[in-house]
Design a protein around this motif. Structure first.
Motif, PDB file in Angstrom:
ATOM      1  N   MET A   1       0.966  -1.157   0.114  1.00 34.70           N
ATOM      2  CA  MET A   1       0.149   0.118  -0.024  1.00 34.70           C
ATOM      3  C   MET A   1       0.831   1.195  -0.231  1.00 34.70           C
ATOM      4  N   ALA A   2       2.198   1.234   0.707  1.00 37.49           N
ATOM      5  CA  ALA A   2       2.765   2.297   0.714  1.00 37.49           C
ATOM      6  C   ALA A   2       3.302   2.714  -0.883  1.00 37.49           C
ATOM      7  N   LEU A   3       3.755   1.744  -1.710  1.00 37.65           N
ATOM      8  CA  LEU A   3       4.315   1.755  -2.703  1.00 37.65           C
ATOM      9  C   LEU A   3       3.004   2.318  -3.621  1.00 37.65           C
ATOM     10  N   GLY A   4       1.812   2.017  -3.517  1.00 40.98           N
ATOM     11  CA  GLY A   4       0.585   2.203  -4.296  1.00 40.98           C
ATOM     12  C   GLY A   4       0.569   3.861  -3.933  1.00 40.98           C
ATOM     13  N   LEU A   5       0.585   4.257  -2.724  1.00 43.09           N
ATOM     14  CA  LEU A   5       0.373   5.768  -2.496  1.00 43.09           C
ATOM     15  C   LEU A   5       1.488   6.596  -3.065  1.00 43.09           C
ATOM     16  N   GLU A   6       2.744   5.935  -2.956  1.00 40.85           N
ATOM     17  CA  GLU A   6       3.838   6.912  -3.494  1.00 40.85           C
ATOM     18  C   GLU A   6       3.697   7.231  -5.019  1.00 40.85           C
ATOM     19  N   LEU A   7       3.454   5.781  -5.684  1.00 41.77           N
ATOM     20  CA  LEU A   7       3.228   5.924  -7.086  1.00 41.77           C
ATOM     21  C   LEU A   7       2.026   7.063  -7.264  1.00 41.77           C
ATOM     22  N   SER A   8       0.933   6.949  -6.886  1.00 41.31           N
ATOM     23  CA  SER A   8      -0.201   7.845  -6.924  1.00 41.31           C
ATOM     24  C   SER A   8       0.491   9.229  -6.764  1.00 41.31           C
ATOM     25  N   ARG A   9       1.223   9.265  -5.656  1.00 41.82           N
ATOM     26  CA  ARG A   9       1.554  10.885  -5.301  1.00 41.82           C
ATOM     27  C   ARG A   9       2.477  11.379  -6.351  1.00 41.82           C
ATOM     28  N   TYR A  10       3.289  10.602  -6.917  1.00 42.74           N
ATOM     29  CA  TYR A  10       4.317  10.773  -8.060  1.00 42.74           C
ATOM     30  C   TYR A  10       3.498  11.268  -9.219  1.00 42.74           C
ATOM     31  N   VAL A  11       2.824  10.399  -9.527  1.00 42.33           N
ATOM     32  CA  VAL A  11       1.967  10.702 -10.863  1.00 42.33           C
ATOM     33  C   VAL A  11       1.280  12.121 -10.711  1.00 42.33           C
ATOM     34  N   ALA A  12       0.671  12.455  -9.648  1.00 44.00           N
ATOM     35  CA  ALA A  12      -0.312  13.542  -9.535  1.00 44.00           C
ATOM     36  C   ALA A  12       0.818  14.602  -9.484  1.00 44.00           C
ATOM     37  N   ASP A  13       2.101  14.603  -8.669  1.00 42.63           N
ATOM     38  CA  ASP A  13       2.891  15.786  -8.687  1.00 42.63           C
ATOM     39  C   ASP A  13       3.711  15.896 -10.202  1.00 42.63           C
ATOM     40  N   HIS A  14       3.678  15.024 -10.930  1.00 40.78           N
ATOM     41  CA  HIS A  14       4.394  15.102 -12.303  1.00 40.78           C
ATOM     42  C   HIS A  14       3.643  14.935 -13.368  1.00 40.78           C
ATOM     43  N   PRO A  15       2.550  15.622 -13.807  1.00 44.80           N
ATOM     44  CA  PRO A  15       1.365  14.919 -14.698  1.00 44.80           C
ATOM     45  C   PRO A  15       2.074  15.047 -16.220  1.00 44.80           C
ATOM     46  N   THR A  16       3.168  15.638 -16.408  1.00 41.19           N
ATOM     47  CA  THR A  16       3.796  15.742 -17.624  1.00 41.19           C
ATOM     48  C   THR A  16       5.032  15.193 -17.731  1.00 41.19           C
ATOM     49  N   SER A  17       5.575  14.776 -18.792  1.00 41.18           N
ATOM     50  CA  SER A  17       6.862  14.145 -18.834  1.00 41.18           C
ATOM     51  C   SER A  17       8.150  15.173 -18.536  1.00 41.18           C
ATOM     52  N   SER A  18       7.910  16.308 -18.943  1.00 40.06           N
ATOM     53  CA  SER A  18       8.882  17.407 -18.639  1.00 40.06           C
ATOM     54  C   SER A  18       9.094  17.567 -17.221  1.00 40.06           C
ATOM     55  N   ASP A  19       7.946  17.291 -16.295  1.00 43.16           N
ATOM     56  CA  ASP A  19       8.032  17.467 -14.918  1.00 43.16           C
ATOM     57  C   ASP A  19       8.744  16.390 -14.157  1.00 43.16           C
ATOM     58  N   ARG A  20       8.927  15.464 -14.871  1.00 44.31           N
ATOM     59  CA  ARG A  20       9.606  14.277 -14.297  1.00 44.31           C
ATOM     60  C   ARG A  20      11.156  14.284 -14.610  1.00 44.31           C
ATOM     61  N   ASP A  21      11.694  15.099 -15.465  1.00 42.82           N
ATOM     62  CA  ASP A  21      13.134  15.172 -15.692  1.00 42.82           C
ATOM     63  C   ASP A  21      13.925  15.207 -14.544  1.00 42.82           C
ATOM     64  N   ASP A  22      13.662  15.981 -13.311  1.00 43.64           N
ATOM     65  CA  ASP A  22      14.477  16.273 -12.380  1.00 43.64           C
ATOM     66  C   ASP A  22      14.054  15.632 -11.068  1.00 43.64           C
ATOM     67  N   SER A  23      13.412  14.295 -11.427  1.00 42.04           N
ATOM     68  CA  SER A  23      12.883  13.672 -10.314  1.00 42.04           C
ATOM     69  C   SER A  23      13.569  12.318  -9.923  1.00 42.04           C
ATOM     70  N   ARG A  24      14.783  12.491 -10.060  1.00 42.77           N
ATOM     71  CA  ARG A  24      15.407  11.196  -9.974  1.00 42.77           C
ATOM     72  C   ARG A  24      15.565  10.711  -8.353  1.00 42.77           C
ATOM     73  N   GLN A  25      15.512  11.603  -7.523  1.00 47.32           N
ATOM     74  CA  GLN A  25      15.429  11.316  -6.153  1.00 47.32           C
ATOM     75  C   GLN A  25      14.021  10.345  -5.823  1.00 47.32           C
ATOM     76  N   GLU A  26      13.107  11.028  -6.449  1.00 45.30           N
ATOM     77  CA  GLU A  26      11.747  10.356  -6.182  1.00 45.30           C
ATOM     78  C   GLU A  26      11.634   8.862  -6.966  1.00 45.30           C
ATOM     79  N   LEU A  27      12.282   8.836  -8.149  1.00 50.55           N
ATOM     80  CA  LEU A  27      12.147   7.659  -8.614  1.00 50.55           C
ATOM     81  C   LEU A  27      13.110   6.538  -8.014  1.00 50.55           C
TER      82      LEU A  27
END
Length: 236
Positions: A1-27
């Motif tokens: 469940m922790a992984l599911g919540l973190e995945l959902s939060r990540y997708v909500a915070d990074h709705p576009t590909s450009s938003d994910r470019d500097d998200s290595r720490q979250e990944l």
């Protein structure tokens, strides 16, 4: 469940590909969560018997899909998988294990299934009360004993020197069952049948276990021509 919540939060915070470019720490955090999940699943599976025949296809498919999509830096494509693992896969594995475990048990499966609602709700008095009529009906049907016979007379009709199990059980075992069930009727069945009392949990559990194992063992005895109901369980 922790992984599911973190995945959902990540997708909500990074709705576009450009938003994910500097998200290595979250990944990286998602990868760690996925590794922790797999370790937990592996620990669970290592505790399951290898001969239980449990189908793990769906569970492994979801785990592999999570790993694959995270490697592809595409978390949005595996958001549902941890949820499916929690809601469907793990309960499915445990249900299969419960079924296997029941098949290995020396307990009578029909009796266990019928008493399960009482036991799960803590109604041990109801479970014991229900067990005795089931025991009687099964013995009556198995050996052709008169339905009018009950209590002490029923025990004698089943396990007495001229009872239904004479010649099918060794005399020592038959006499052991005779004395055992005379005591159980006096200490377990009769008090609950005639009084509004709550049984001692340990005593109730012991009585149910003995009734269940006896049903299993007695019904596996060699089959013989059933006597008539009028014979009250006395073999010819």
């Amino acid at each position: 469940m922790a992984l599911g919540l973190e995945l959902s939060r990540y997708v909500a915070d990074h709705p576009t590909s450009s938003d994910r470019d500097d998200s290595r720490q979250e990944l990286g955090s998602l990868h760690n969560r996925a590794a922790t999940l797999r370790q937990a699943v592996d620990k669970l599976l290592s505790a399951l018997p290898p001969d239980a025949g449990i189908n793990l296809h769906s569970l492994r498919r979801h785990l592999n899909w999570i790993d694959r999509r995270l490697e592809e830096n595409a978390p949005s494509l595996c958001v549902q998988d941890p949820i499916d693992i929690v809601r469907s896969d793990i309960p499915g594995v445990l249900k299969q294990f419960d079924k296997w475990y029941a098949s290995q048990s020396g307990l009578d499966q029909d009796l266990s299934a019928r008493l399960k609602p009482f036991i799960e709700s803590g109604q041990l008095d109801a479970a014991v009360r229900a067990a005795w009529p089931i025991f009687k009906t099964r013995m009556v049907d198995r050996f052709g004993i008169s339905e009018a016979v009950d209590g002490h007379k029923l025990v004698v009709a089943i396990f007495g020197p001229n009872g239904a199990t004479a010649g099918r059980l060794p005399d020592e075992k038959r006499e052991g069952y005779l004395n055992l069930f005379k005591g159980l009727y006096a200490l377990s069945r009769n008090p609950l049948s005639h009084n509004d009392i709550r049984p001692n949990p340990a005593e109730a559990e012991a009585a149910l276990l003995l009734i269940s194992t006896t049903l299993t063992k007695v019904e596996k005895l060699p089959a013989e021509k059933r006597p008539s109901k009028e014979g009250a369980g006395v073999t010819s």
